[in-house]
Design a protein around this motif. Structure first.
Motif: not given
Length: 295
Positions: A115-133
């Motif tokens: 099983t895989y889990v992706v957690v998505k962390d958003y920085s709040g910028g208009a065009h940036c940035c997303d970090t996916d774990y």
């Protein structure tokens, strides 16, 4: 006497033929039965379990996979107390993200016995940035972070998952050419293919070389008919896709000719009205192509 001998020989031949026929049929049946009992390579099971949106979350929400728990905390204040998430293994905390605006979502899926889990962390910028774990939970229920994607303007969703020839791929949008001498909305983005295999995630663009090459060739063909404000994006398409399959030099050899087609003097204007020089622009493209977005 001769008739008796002939009859006897004929009977012996009939018996032998019957014995041979019985042996042949029995042997074929045994082979078929054995083939049916041989282990078959069954396609690995694949399914999307959940795709959650946490952008409106208040408080905390827990997502469980076997003995792993993902606890998502909503921001109390996006400036002084932004959101974050923690991962627990059988009640013991094994990971915690740095607070960074908010956790925007979660995607879970199964491939084979993992099983895989992706957690998505958003920085709040208009065009940036997303970090996916990207975490994997193995058959024993053990959880492990296997890849962190500094993914930029996009995120991993269920539409990013591609099953081909019993192999699972992530199709990710590469935005390295955002704002490259043009507005964001007109920037050229392209697909990259990464294979997900157990704990490993690696570039697999060669598995899609035919599709990628056709995209590059179609863009190259368009340049001859482009206006002066459109040719650069089509060249970036040509060069970027050829780079993915090891043909970067082929594309770069064509650059001067295309540039001179639109700007014979060796300089011109980009979409922002700023001056661009042929050799300087070519070097910018080369340096940008060297920066792999996901590896």
């Amino acid at each position: 006497m001769n008739k008796k001998i002939t009859l006897l020989v004929l009977m012996v031949l009939i018996v032998l033929a019957g014995a041979l026929l019985f042996f042949y049929k029995n042997n074929i049946a045994t082979q078929k039965s054995g083939a049916q009992n041989e282990p078959q390579n069954q396609p690995a099971a694949f399914s999307v379990l959940d795709e959650k949106d946490y952008t409106a979350l208040t408080g905390m929400e827990t997502y469980e996979v076997k003995s792993a728990e993902f606890k998502v905390y909503a921001p109390k204040n996006t400036l002084t107390a932004p959101g974050y998430f923690e991962v627990y293994q059988s009640g013991t905390k094994v990971f915690a993200s740095d607070p960074d605006y908010l956790i925007s979502g979660l995607l879970s899926f199964v491939f084979g016995d993992t099983t895989y889990v992706v957690v998505k962390d958003y920085s709040g910028g208009a065009h940036c940035c997303d970090t996916d774990y990207l975490f994997r939970v193995n058959p024993a229920g053990q959880v492990k972070l296997i890849k962190t994607f500094d993914i930029g303007n996009v995120t991993i969703s269920k539409d990013s998952l591609l099953l081909k020839n019993n192999k699972l791929y992530l199709v990710l949008i590469d935005d390295r050419f955002q704002y490259f001498h043009t507005a964001y909305v007109d920037s050229y983005f392209f697909n990259q293919y990464l294979r997900l295999d157990g704990d490993a995630v690696y570039a697999a663009n060669q598995d899609f070389a035919e599709i990628i090459a056709k995209t590059a060739q179609d863009c190259r063909a368009k340049i001859a008919h482009d206006a002066s404000d459109a040719w650069l994006n089509d060249f970036l398409c040509y060069a970027a896709n050829y780079t993915l399959i090891g043909k970067q030099n082929t594309a770069l050899e064509d650059f001067n000719g295309f540039f001179n087609q639109f700007f014979p003097s060796g300089s011109g204007k980009d979409s922002f009205g700023e001056t661009i020089q042929r050799d300087t622009l070519k070097q910018e493209i080369i340096e940008t192509l060297q920066h792999d977005r996901f590896n």
